[in-house]
Structure formats: structure tokens, C-alpha cells
Design a protein around this motif. Structure first.
Motif, short mmCIF file in Angstrom:
data_model
loop_
_atom_site.label_atom_id
_atom_site.label_comp_id
_atom_site.label_asym_id
_atom_site.label_seq_id
_atom_site.Cartn_x
_atom_site.Cartn_y
_atom_site.Cartn_z
N THR A 95 0.84 -1.19 0.00
CA THR A 95 0.00 0.00 0.00
C THR A 95 0.87 1.24 0.00
O THR A 95 1.94 1.25 0.62
N SER A 98 -0.16 6.05 3.69
CA SER A 98 0.53 6.10 4.98
C SER A 98 -0.38 5.98 6.19
O SER A 98 0.01 5.37 7.19
N LEU A 102 -0.66 -1.25 9.23
CA LEU A 102 -0.33 -2.54 8.62
C LEU A 102 -1.07 -3.67 9.33
O LEU A 102 -1.42 -4.67 8.70
N ARG A 115 4.17 -1.40 3.46
CA ARG A 115 3.86 -0.03 3.08
C ARG A 115 5.02 0.52 2.28
O ARG A 115 6.17 0.46 2.72
#
Length: 276
Positions: A95, A98, A102, A115
Motif C-alpha cells: 500500500t 501512509s 499494517l 507499506r
């Protein structure tokens, strides 16, 4: 790297997909893209004709091993059901968002989540890419993934505690610096006989050479400033003005970005918990 999927090829997703292709990190035939708007997909395919367009999330996930989710936080809602239905344990889910925790992303079927926060400077095939891994990666898997990321960026592992400020610097930083430089240029045009075209050209050339000075290790930021600021010179007079008017400015900027980040985190967490 095997087949790569992109959910969203907007500003950042499209830039990441392009740089991967331009740096030969993945071949066009190994890239699959999905957008809610088919027009966006066909526009991307016009530049890269052998990239694969998929008509559904189900199709994209069936044909890919690593999936980059490159949509805005408020666009996750419609995706979650398909992700839960069609992801497998073997997928890697990356992904670029931000404020998404997670641990929330790890509620999806995929074992490995990560991330990867990009910056517009990644368009050059270089530049930092912020990286935080989920809890289910082996060290070997992390190393292999980072080696691949390094073919089109400079991956930098950070912690969740420094994620927002790191993103302020690398992702928002180019916009902040551009704004300050634009104001400098406009003031130069207003106060002197220089034309806008000439001032912009001079500023651009200065910034490009400035980057080379840092890249080649001639100076660090402080050393460069001290080298230019000779005693009794004009630069020192200008720095006095900057010190006067910038006091507290960046502190407030950071407070504002962190406040917005906190709000976005709450919304993302709420979204995932409602969908459970």
C-alpha cells in the motif's frame, strides 16, 4: 519479480508503474492494471500497449503475485470485499497509503503486507521510497523485495513512529520547496527588472546544480550554507530575513500535517473495523 498488479494508476500509482517499466524492473507483459474508470486504464495502455488491462479486481488478483494498492484513503471501502474474497496467502500486498495501519491490512488473507510510500522524485528512477514491513516476512523475503525495489528507487526502512515526518520530508517536501522557491521568484519579478521566464530558468538551473553538489558529496546542507554565507556578504543579510520570518513556521507545518494524518488514521481504522 513475477506478475505485478496495480489497483489505481492515478498520480502516484501511474508514476510508480511508469518508473518500474522505464527502469525495466518489470516487463509490460507482466504488469496488470485495474481502475474504476476504464478510461484511465486505456490512457495508460496507450503509452505501454502490452500492459494488461483487467476488468475486475477478481481478474487482477488471479493473475498477479504482488499487488500495489494506489488509491486514496476514502477509496478503500469499495475494494475491501474483493480483496478479502480473492487475495491468497501467497500474495504480496503493498500500500502507498501512509495512514493505513499494517495490522489492519494484515486482516486480509495475504500473509505479506508492506507499506511503500513514494515521492514524485521516484519518477527519475532514483529517490527514497519509505518502507515498513508487516510482521510475517522472513528476512530473506525482505531482502529480496528490497533488492527489487532498488531497481527503481532507494528503499529506506523506517518505523511507524517516524512515518509521518519522513513522508513530510520526502513526499510533501518537493511541494513545500517548490512553493517557497515560487514565492522567491515572484518577489524577484515584483522587486526587480528580471522577467518571470528568466527568474524561473535561473532558479531551475540552480536547483539542478544544487542537487549535484549534495549528490557528489561536495557539501552537506549546513556546509553548503556556510560556504555561501561569507562574512559581511549579501547572503547573510538575506538569511537574517529568513530567520526572522520562518521562526515557528515549520513547527506549525509539521503540527498541521500530523493533525491531518491522525484524522486519516482514525478514518482508515474505522473503515477496516466496520468491514470485519
Amino acid at each position: 519479480m513475477n506478475n505485478i498488479g496495480f489497483i489505481g494508476t492515478g498520480n502516484m500509482g501511474g508514476m510508480l508503474a511508469e518508473v518500474m517499466l522505464n527502469q525495466y524492473s518489470v516487463s509490460p507483459s507482466q504488469m496488470f492494471i485495474y481502475n474504476r474508470s476504464n478510461e484511465r486504464s486505456t490512457d495508460f495502455q496507450a503509452a505501454y500497449p502490452t500492459v494488461n488491462i483487467t476488468d475486475s479486481m477478481k481478474e487482477l488478483l488471479a493473475k498477479t503475485d504482488t499487488v500495489f494498492i494506489c488509491v486514496r484513503p476514502n477509496q478503500y471501502g469499495p475494494l475491501l470485499n474483493d480483496l478479502k474474497k480473492h487475495l491468497t496467502l501467497e500474495h504480496v500486498v503493498a500500500t502507498i497509503t501512509s495512514p493505513l495501519l499494517l495490522e489492519d491490512l494484515e486482516t486480509l488473507p495475504a500473509r505479506r503486507v508492506v507499506r511503500t510510500v513514494p515521492t514524485i522524485v521516484n519518477k527519475t528512477g532514483k529517490g527514497p521510497l519509505l518502507l515498513t514491513f508487516g510482521s510475517h516476512w522472513s528476512e530473506k523475503e525482505k531482502n529480496l523485495f528490497q533488492q527489487w525495489l532498488a531497481t527503481f528507487s532507494e528503499p529506506i526502512q523506517i518505523t511507524d513512529q517516524t512515518l509521518r515526518i519522513s513522508s513530510d520530508i520526502i513526499s510533501c517536501g518537493p511541494a513545500f520547496i517548490s512553493y517557497l522557491l515560487e514565492q522567491f521568484i515572484l518577489a524577484a519579478v515584483e522587486e526587480t527588472a528580471v522577467t518571470l521566464e528568466d527568474a524561473e530558468k535561473l532558479a531551475e538551473k540552480m536547483m539542478i546544480a544544487y542537487g549535484h553538489l549534495l549528490k557528489e558529496g561536495h557539501y552537506d546542507l549546513r556546509g553548503l550554507r556556510e560556504k555561501v554565507n561569507v562574512p559581511g556578504g549579501v547572503t547573510g543579510e538575506g538569511l537574517k530575513v529568513l530567520r526572522q520570518y520562518s521562526e515557528g513556521m515549520f513547527e506549525e507545518l509539521i503540527q498541521q500535517t500530523h493533525h491531518k494524518y491522525a484524522e486519516d488514521k482514525k478514518e482508515m481504522a474505522k473503515l477496516f473495523h466496520e468491514k470485519r
